[in-house]
Scaffold this motif. Structure first.
Motif, PDB file in Angstrom:
ATOM      1  N   GLU A  62      -2.301 -36.225   7.463  1.00 15.51           N
ATOM      2  CA  GLU A  62      -1.371 -36.672   8.395  1.00 15.51           C
ATOM      3  C   GLU A  62      -0.631 -36.877   6.524  1.00 15.51           C
ATOM      4  N   ALA A  69       0.936 -36.448  13.234  1.00 15.21           N
ATOM      5  CA  ALA A  69       0.280 -37.585  13.282  1.00 15.21           C
ATOM      6  C   ALA A  69       0.952 -38.959  14.041  1.00 15.21           C
ATOM      7  N   THR A  70       2.127 -38.881  14.067  1.00 12.54           N
ATOM      8  CA  THR A  70       2.895 -39.716  14.662  1.00 12.54           C
ATOM      9  C   THR A  70       2.791 -39.495  16.080  1.00 12.54           C
ATOM     10  N   CYS A  72      -0.410 -38.113  17.544  1.00 14.20           N
ATOM     11  CA  CYS A  72      -1.597 -37.941  17.508  1.00 14.20           C
ATOM     12  C   CYS A  72      -1.859 -40.032  17.435  1.00 14.20           C
ATOM     13  N   ARG A  73      -1.110 -40.382  17.667  1.00 11.49           N
ATOM     14  CA  ARG A  73      -1.551 -41.976  17.513  1.00 11.49           C
ATOM     15  C   ARG A  73      -0.632 -42.459  19.165  1.00 11.49           C
ATOM     16  N   ASN A  74       0.439 -41.811  19.331  1.00 11.63           N
ATOM     17  CA  ASN A  74       0.873 -41.765  20.417  1.00 11.63           C
ATOM     18  C   ASN A  74       0.440 -41.919  21.403  1.00 11.63           C
ATOM     19  N   PRO A  75       0.448 -43.533  22.317  1.00 11.58           N
ATOM     20  CA  PRO A  75      -0.982 -43.595  22.967  1.00 11.58           C
ATOM     21  C   PRO A  75      -0.352 -42.522  24.934  1.00 11.58           C
ATOM     22  N   THR A  77      -0.160 -38.980  23.731  1.00 12.90           N
ATOM     23  CA  THR A  77      -0.360 -37.690  23.723  1.00 12.90           C
ATOM     24  C   THR A  77      -2.029 -37.353  24.339  1.00 12.90           C
ATOM     25  N   SER A 120      -9.579 -35.015  11.491  1.00 15.80           N
ATOM     26  CA  SER A 120      -9.474 -36.240  11.957  1.00 15.80           C
ATOM     27  C   SER A 120      -8.501 -36.658  13.522  1.00 15.80           C
ATOM     28  N   LEU A 121      -7.245 -36.066  12.825  1.00 10.68           N
ATOM     29  CA  LEU A 121      -6.056 -36.564  13.372  1.00 10.68           C
ATOM     30  C   LEU A 121      -6.139 -36.236  15.463  1.00 10.68           C
ATOM     31  N   LEU A 124      -7.801 -38.841  17.677  1.00  8.95           N
ATOM     32  CA  LEU A 124      -7.014 -40.062  18.246  1.00  8.95           C
ATOM     33  C   LEU A 124      -6.424 -40.084  19.092  1.00  8.95           C
ATOM     34  N   PRO A 125      -5.919 -38.720  20.352  1.00  5.55           N
ATOM     35  CA  PRO A 125      -5.698 -38.703  21.352  1.00  5.55           C
ATOM     36  C   PRO A 125      -6.363 -38.737  22.875  1.00  5.55           C
TER      37      PRO A 125
END
Length: 226
Positions: A62, A69-70, A72-75, A77, A120-121, A124-125
């Motif tokens: 990250e 990282a941003t 991957c955290r976007n719902p 994605t 780990s990123l 997340l998606p």
């Protein structure tokens, strides 16, 4: 296409980049850069630069990749990686009206596995996969199974589904088909999948001594998804 004039693929590329709403992030293993017959440059040539972003590396933290990282955290994605936890992409598109980003890992299957599980990123998606409905047309490179696709083919199928536009797949596959045709005309041989070779007794390499690799070959022969 950056290829010699005798084997230029530019006539097979779209005149203008495809207009799409989906943004692709191609996570490329460094070893792919040295391969002569890569599909990602052809994919990038078909798409607008802001819709096909290529990141090269093995580890993506990250701190070093804040934009990724941003993303991957976007719902909205999705990451394309098959497995027990993956949902078929068609089902996700029906439920979600706006999946805007797709992450695809570019490398051999073992390289892709290493990147996926050691970053780990990438967990997340939402994890998605493609139905094994087509065979690879990338016949100048050996695939593990008949339904394993190149990165370009995965992107073509995924974009067709996400953009709800069947012509996208045909347009993106055109330069790949031309590439394979050129290579076969210049002495390349058709590469059957490892699955095909094993089932037909044509696998001429020494069998691995590693029990895990032997087990994977048994699964290929017996039609077990791996």
């Amino acid at each position: 296409c950056s290829r010699p004039q005798k084997v230029c693929l530019c006539p097979f590329l779209p005149i203008h980049p495809l207009q799409i709403s989906t943004c692709l992030y191609i996570i490329q293993h460094p070893a792919e850069e040295s391969r002569v017959l890569r599909t990602v440059p052809l994919l990038a040539a078909c798409l607008p630069p802001d819709k096909c972003k290529i990141l090269i590396g093995r580890r993506f933290s990250e701190d070093r990749y804040p934009e990724l990282a941003t993303v991957c955290r976007n719902p909205n994605t999705l990451i394309l990686y098959p497995g027990a936890e993956a949902t078929n992409l068609e089902e996700v598109v029906v439920v979600s009206s706006n999946p805007s980003v797709m992450i695809i890992i570019d490398g051999t299957w073992s390289q892709a596995k290493d990147i996926f599980y050691k970053n780990s990123l990438f967990r997340l998606p939402k994890q998605v996969q493609l139905k094994p409905s087509i065979s690879s047309q990338y016949v100048i490179r050996t695939q593990p199974t008949n339904t394993c696709l190149s990165t370009l083919e995965c992107a073509a199928v995924a974009l067709t589904i996400m953009e709800k536009n069947k012509s996208i797949q045909e347009i993106i596959l055109r330069p790949l088909q031309a590439l394979c045709s050129f290579q076969l005309q210049h002495g390349a041989q058709i590469h059957h999948s490892k699955e095909h070779l094993l089932k037909n007794g044509l696998y001429d390499k020494p069998m691995p001594k590693n029990k895990r690799k032997l087990r994977r070959m048994e699964l290929l022969v017996n039609n077990v998804k791996i």
